[in-house]
Design an enzyme around this catalytic site. Structure first.
Site, PDB file in Angstrom:
ATOM      1  N   HIS A 205       0.836  -1.212   0.000  1.00 27.73           N
ATOM      2  CA  HIS A 205       0.000   0.000   0.000  1.00 27.73           C
ATOM      3  C   HIS A 205       0.865   1.254   0.000  1.00 27.73           C
ATOM      4  O   HIS A 205       0.440   2.314   0.463  1.00 27.73           O
ATOM      5  CB  HIS A 205      -0.959   0.023   1.196  1.00 27.73           C
ATOM      6  CG  HIS A 205      -1.758  -1.229   1.352  1.00 27.73           C
ATOM      7  ND1 HIS A 205      -2.890  -1.486   0.620  1.00 27.73           N
ATOM      8  CD2 HIS A 205      -1.561  -2.316   2.141  1.00 27.73           C
ATOM      9  CE1 HIS A 205      -3.373  -2.667   0.953  1.00 27.73           C
ATOM     10  NE2 HIS A 205      -2.587  -3.197   1.871  1.00 27.73           N
TER      11      HIS A 205
ATOM     12  N   SER B 181      14.437  17.352 -18.996  1.00 23.06           N
ATOM     13  CA  SER B 181      13.313  18.284 -18.948  1.00 23.06           C
ATOM     14  C   SER B 181      13.682  19.532 -19.725  1.00 23.06           C
ATOM     15  O   SER B 181      14.846  19.962 -19.715  1.00 23.06           O
ATOM     16  CB  SER B 181      12.986  18.645 -17.493  1.00 23.06           C
ATOM     17  OG  SER B 181      12.110  19.758 -17.438  1.00 23.06           O
TER      18      SER B 181
END
Length: 457
Positions: A164, A289
């Site tokens: 989780h 980027s």
């Protein structure tokens, strides 16, 4: 140079990555496979069924039709198709044309004998899938091999798990790699071992024309001999006009599952990179980027995930659609089958992208160690298990109160252990010296077991 006007990325941006598939799944490839089936059937009628006589020289001339097939020949077939408006009929006429040119006019009308178009088409596609499967299996096998290499390298390296997304019972990095290797290897075996089926039994699958003119021939046995002995395919005898494509659905569903495993792998690698567990090796000149110069993006795993998603969509559609036909035949399968190359192409790009990403990463052992050291509460699991064994009261609840929702230190755990009443001192000492990095169970042994079962050291 790639075409800047290509409609599909398979023919444009990613064309180099799928070069090994173009000769197989292109229009050129389909025509070539059809000619292969037609010429082998023509020879079979003479050499096996003895319906007409030809000598070795004639057989060589028939073989030359396939051997000499090139792009010029394919263009001639397409030229004929522009008149016939029927792709398989164009192949038939092309072969007859070639026979006439080499003096074999007498056997001209034996071409396409008793066949419906799908006798040729389904067999051509079966051979196409057989060859395409070999190409993608090569890359799938290489991906498994590279994952296995990482598993061996990191089999004893402790790593904090995350369930989780939260800190969970430790594992080893190698064991997590072997999980993916095992899953992919199972699907590879299914893809590899699936028999590829074809039929050559006439317009509605009953050998009607065959039996009408030659009732004395066992046409069921003859078609089985032709498909199995001459083409290496598994014969189908219970069909309508078309192949029910169960074999193709079987292969595609196994490919869907393998693609889903690769996506799962891509996402885990993406996550581990974001956590800093893996570093990416820099390549001079690359940009991560357009505005943030520091970035090194996990682009290969992202490309793999995206392309595998497209492949899964196509594979799921074909696997279900190609088993459906109205009555004995409709043509909806024909246009869908032409997308086989696309799904194999996207699947291959997905495999190659994952391989490229895997080749760029290196593990950061210090980062793994930091996470383990920062989460001593992970020992709540072994401690409460030991408390159950020795009869301590409310073990789970007591450790839940100590650890849930907050970070604790090693000193707090040691104080907790010292306060236990029923656990023997020697075992309490084991508990005091246990660290998250030392709590990996049989993870390393499981990696060794995987390779032993594969007969590898």
């Amino acid at each position: 140079m790639l075409s800047l006007k290509a409609l599909s990325v398979l023919d444009g941006r990613y064309s180099k990555a799928i070069e090994s598939l173009t000769e197989i799944f292109s229009e050129y490839g389909l025509i070539r496979y059809r000619i292969h089936v037609e010429t082998e059937w023509l020879k079979f009628l003479s050499t096996d069924l003895k319906l007409f006589e030809i000598d070795e020289a004639a057989i060589s001339l028939i073989d030359a039709i396939l051997e000499n097939f090139d792009h010029k020949a394919a263009s001639r077939v397409k030229e004929i198709e522009s008149s016939t408006n029927h792709d398989v009929k164009a192949v038939e006429y092309y072969i007859k044309e070639q026979l006439e040119q080499v003096g074999l006019l007498s056997i001209r009308e034996w071409v396409h004998f008793a066949c419906t178009s799908d006798d040729i088409n389904n067999t051509a596609y079966a051979m196409m899938v057989k060859d395409g499967r070999a190409v993608v299996l090569e890359s799938l096998s290489l991906l498994i091999e590279k994952i296995e290499e990482k598993a061996k390298l990191y089999k004893a390296l402790p790593m904090m798990s995350r369930t989780h997304g939260q800190p969970a019972t430790p594992t080893t990095a190698g064991k997590e790699f072997i999980n993916f290797a095992w899953r992919l290897d199972r699907e590879r075996e299914l893809i590899q071992n699936c028999s590829i089926q074809a039929k050559i039994n006439g317009a509605t699958g009953n050998y009607n024309a065959h039996y009408f003119v030659f009732p004395e021939i066992d046409w069921i046995a003859a078609s089985e001999r032709f498909l199995s002995h001459k083409l290496g395919l598994e014969p189908l005898i219970y069909t309508t006009q078309i192949n029910p494509n169960a074999y193709l659905a079987y292969i595609l569903h196994a490919m869907v599952r393998s693609a889903a495993v690769v996506v799962d792998f891509d996402r885990d690698m993406w996550g581990y990179i974001s956590l800093g567990y893996f570093r990416q090796m820099l390549k001079k000149g690359e940009t991560g980027s357009s505005t943030m110069p520091h970035k090194v993006n996990p682009i290969d795993f992202e490309n793999s995930e995206g392309n595998m998603g497209v492949a899964i969509s196509l594979m799921e559609h074909l696997a279900v659609k190609l088993q459906k036909s109205r009555f004995q035949r409709d043509l909806s399968d024909s246009t869908v089958l032409r997308s086989l190359g696309s799904l194999f192409g996207y699947y291959l790009i997905g495999l190659k992208s994952a391989l490229r990403g895997l080749g760029k990463i290196a593990i950061d052992e210090k980062r793994l160690e930091e996470d383990l050291d920062a989460n001593p509460e992970l020992l709540a699991e072994p401690f409460q298990t030991a408390m159950r064994v020795y009869g301590e009261e409310n073990p789970y609840e007591r450790l839940k109160e100590l650890t849930r929702g907050r970070r604790i230190g090693k000193d707090e755990l040691e104080k907790f252990v010292n306060g236990l009443q029923k656990i023997p001192e020697p075992f309490k000492e084991r508990m005091r010296t246990l660290t998250p990095a030392g709590y990996t169970g049989l993870a390393e042994t499981l990696v060794d077991t995987y390779f032993k079962k594969k007969g590898q050291p």
